[in-house]
Design a protein around this motif. Structure first.
Motif, PDB file in Angstrom:
ATOM      1  N   LEU A 161     -70.602  25.347 -47.224  1.00  0.00           N
ATOM      2  CA  LEU A 161     -69.712  26.501 -46.898  1.00  0.00           C
ATOM      3  C   LEU A 161     -69.564  26.409 -45.386  1.00  0.00           C
ATOM      4  N   GLN A 162     -68.650  26.849 -44.616  1.00  0.00           N
ATOM      5  CA  GLN A 162     -68.522  26.551 -43.325  1.00  0.00           C
ATOM      6  C   GLN A 162     -67.715  27.727 -42.828  1.00  0.00           C
ATOM      7  N   ARG A 163     -67.791  28.131 -41.345  1.00  0.00           N
ATOM      8  CA  ARG A 163     -67.287  29.238 -40.770  1.00  0.00           C
ATOM      9  C   ARG A 163     -67.363  28.762 -39.312  1.00  0.00           C
ATOM     10  N   GLN A 164     -66.179  29.237 -38.666  1.00  0.00           N
ATOM     11  CA  GLN A 164     -65.955  28.925 -37.169  1.00  0.00           C
ATOM     12  C   GLN A 164     -65.870  30.284 -36.603  1.00  0.00           C
ATOM     13  N   TYR A 165     -66.501  30.558 -35.477  1.00  0.00           N
ATOM     14  CA  TYR A 165     -66.021  31.604 -34.514  1.00  0.00           C
ATOM     15  C   TYR A 165     -65.706  31.570 -33.051  1.00  0.00           C
ATOM     16  N   MET A 166     -64.656  31.877 -32.449  1.00  0.00           N
ATOM     17  CA  MET A 166     -64.379  31.732 -31.106  1.00  0.00           C
ATOM     18  C   MET A 166     -65.126  32.734 -30.209  1.00  0.00           C
ATOM     19  N   LEU A 167     -66.070  32.304 -29.306  1.00  0.00           N
ATOM     20  CA  LEU A 167     -66.925  33.178 -28.598  1.00  0.00           C
ATOM     21  C   LEU A 167     -66.923  32.575 -27.168  1.00  0.00           C
ATOM     22  N   PRO A 168     -66.175  32.928 -26.380  1.00  0.00           N
ATOM     23  CA  PRO A 168     -66.020  32.141 -24.952  1.00  0.00           C
ATOM     24  C   PRO A 168     -67.217  32.604 -24.048  1.00  0.00           C
ATOM     25  N   ASN A 169     -67.397  31.782 -23.216  1.00  0.00           N
ATOM     26  CA  ASN A 169     -68.232  32.052 -21.805  1.00  0.00           C
ATOM     27  C   ASN A 169     -69.629  32.232 -22.179  1.00  0.00           C
ATOM     28  N   VAL A 170     -70.192  31.196 -23.128  1.00  0.00           N
ATOM     29  CA  VAL A 170     -71.401  31.131 -23.573  1.00  0.00           C
ATOM     30  C   VAL A 170     -72.340  30.145 -22.833  1.00  0.00           C
ATOM     31  N   ALA A 171     -73.464  30.276 -22.585  1.00  0.00           N
ATOM     32  CA  ALA A 171     -74.394  29.520 -21.722  1.00  0.00           C
ATOM     33  C   ALA A 171     -75.085  28.723 -22.998  1.00  0.00           C
ATOM     34  N   ALA A 172     -74.543  27.596 -23.393  1.00  0.00           N
ATOM     35  CA  ALA A 172     -74.831  26.810 -24.695  1.00  0.00           C
ATOM     36  C   ALA A 172     -76.103  26.549 -24.704  1.00  0.00           C
ATOM     37  N   ASP A 173     -76.925  26.121 -23.594  1.00  0.00           N
ATOM     38  CA  ASP A 173     -78.276  25.364 -23.497  1.00  0.00           C
ATOM     39  C   ASP A 173     -79.281  26.576 -23.664  1.00  0.00           C
ATOM     40  N   LYS A 174     -78.843  28.007 -23.819  1.00  0.00           N
ATOM     41  CA  LYS A 174     -79.566  28.970 -23.991  1.00  0.00           C
ATOM     42  C   LYS A 174     -79.429  29.821 -25.356  1.00  0.00           C
ATOM     43  N   ILE A 175     -78.645  29.315 -26.036  1.00  0.00           N
ATOM     44  CA  ILE A 175     -78.417  29.795 -27.500  1.00  0.00           C
ATOM     45  C   ILE A 175     -79.701  29.647 -28.188  1.00  0.00           C
ATOM     46  N   SER A 176     -80.159  30.707 -28.977  1.00  0.00           N
ATOM     47  CA  SER A 176     -81.270  30.795 -29.930  1.00  0.00           C
ATOM     48  C   SER A 176     -80.957  31.151 -31.214  1.00  0.00           C
ATOM     49  N   ALA A 177     -81.561  30.707 -32.316  1.00  0.00           N
ATOM     50  CA  ALA A 177     -81.258  31.291 -33.655  1.00  0.00           C
ATOM     51  C   ALA A 177     -82.692  31.231 -34.372  1.00  0.00           C
ATOM     52  N   SER A 178     -82.599  32.249 -35.382  1.00  0.00           N
ATOM     53  CA  SER A 178     -84.063  32.694 -36.406  1.00  0.00           C
ATOM     54  C   SER A 178     -83.268  32.785 -37.508  1.00  0.00           C
ATOM     55  N   GLN A 179     -83.960  32.815 -38.701  1.00  0.00           N
ATOM     56  CA  GLN A 179     -83.854  33.125 -39.949  1.00  0.00           C
ATOM     57  C   GLN A 179     -84.942  33.822 -40.645  1.00  0.00           C
ATOM     58  N   ALA A 180     -84.734  34.788 -41.083  1.00  0.00           N
ATOM     59  CA  ALA A 180     -85.688  35.839 -41.715  1.00  0.00           C
ATOM     60  C   ALA A 180     -85.162  36.723 -42.863  1.00  0.00           C
ATOM     61  N   ASP A 181     -85.771  36.688 -44.101  1.00  0.00           N
ATOM     62  CA  ASP A 181     -85.261  37.761 -44.959  1.00  0.00           C
ATOM     63  C   ASP A 181     -83.652  37.452 -45.604  1.00  0.00           C
ATOM     64  N   GLY A 182     -83.534  36.027 -45.543  1.00  0.00           N
ATOM     65  CA  GLY A 182     -81.958  35.694 -46.042  1.00  0.00           C
ATOM     66  C   GLY A 182     -80.967  35.942 -44.985  1.00  0.00           C
ATOM     67  N   VAL A 183     -81.296  36.118 -43.744  1.00  0.00           N
ATOM     68  CA  VAL A 183     -80.287  36.761 -42.630  1.00  0.00           C
ATOM     69  C   VAL A 183     -80.712  35.622 -41.512  1.00  0.00           C
TER      70      VAL A 183
END
Length: 140
Positions: free
Chosen positions: A98-120
């Motif tokens: 499954l794949q999705r893409q979103y256009m999100l401009p002006n992001v500091a790519a080196d500071k992106i963070s991600a977490s996963q909890a309770d299926g989200v």
């Protein structure tokens, strides 16, 4: 109409095997709706929340390039080989990407963070200062 009324039974208008056959393809008809996503924006960040129930975090690949956040999920089915007599009544789990893409401009790519909890899956994308440049180039 008389023909339809003649085929009625205690299970409704269709017999149970016809209902099962028609419902077989239902999970594949809405594949584009599987990665349900909420995106919120503030002055300093985007926050993306994606429903990924039953998905391990090592099966999720995130990428941010050219102002586009890409989310790719590999879902493998559970195959039970213990039942040698093939007495499986229903199996709705499958393998797929499954794949999705979103256009999100002006992001500091080196500071992106991600977490996963309770299926989200929650992805935080801090913004950089948008350029005041309107894109025009002055010739000297």
């Amino acid at each position: 109409m008389a023909n339809t009324l003649m085929n009625r039974n205690d299970f409704g208008m269709m017999d149970p095997f016809e209902r099962l056959a028609r419902s077989f393809w239902t999970p594949f008809e809405n594949m584009d709706q599987v990665l349900k996503t909420d995106i919120s924006e503030t002055d300093d960040q985007y926050q993306v929340k994606v429903d990924v129930p039953g998905i391990d975090k090592q099966d999720v690949k995130l990428d941010y390039r050219d102002n586009v956040l890409s989310i790719k999920v590999q879902k493998d089915s559970f195959v039970d080989h213990e039942d040698e007599q093939q007495n499986v009544v229903m199996n709705e789990r499958h393998t797929g990407t499954l794949q999705r893409q979103y256009m999100l401009p002006n992001v500091a790519a080196d500071k992106i963070s991600a977490s996963q909890a309770d299926g989200v899956l929650t992805i935080t994308l801090p913004k950089t200062q948008a350029s005041d440049d309107n894109g025009t180039i002055e010739i000297q």
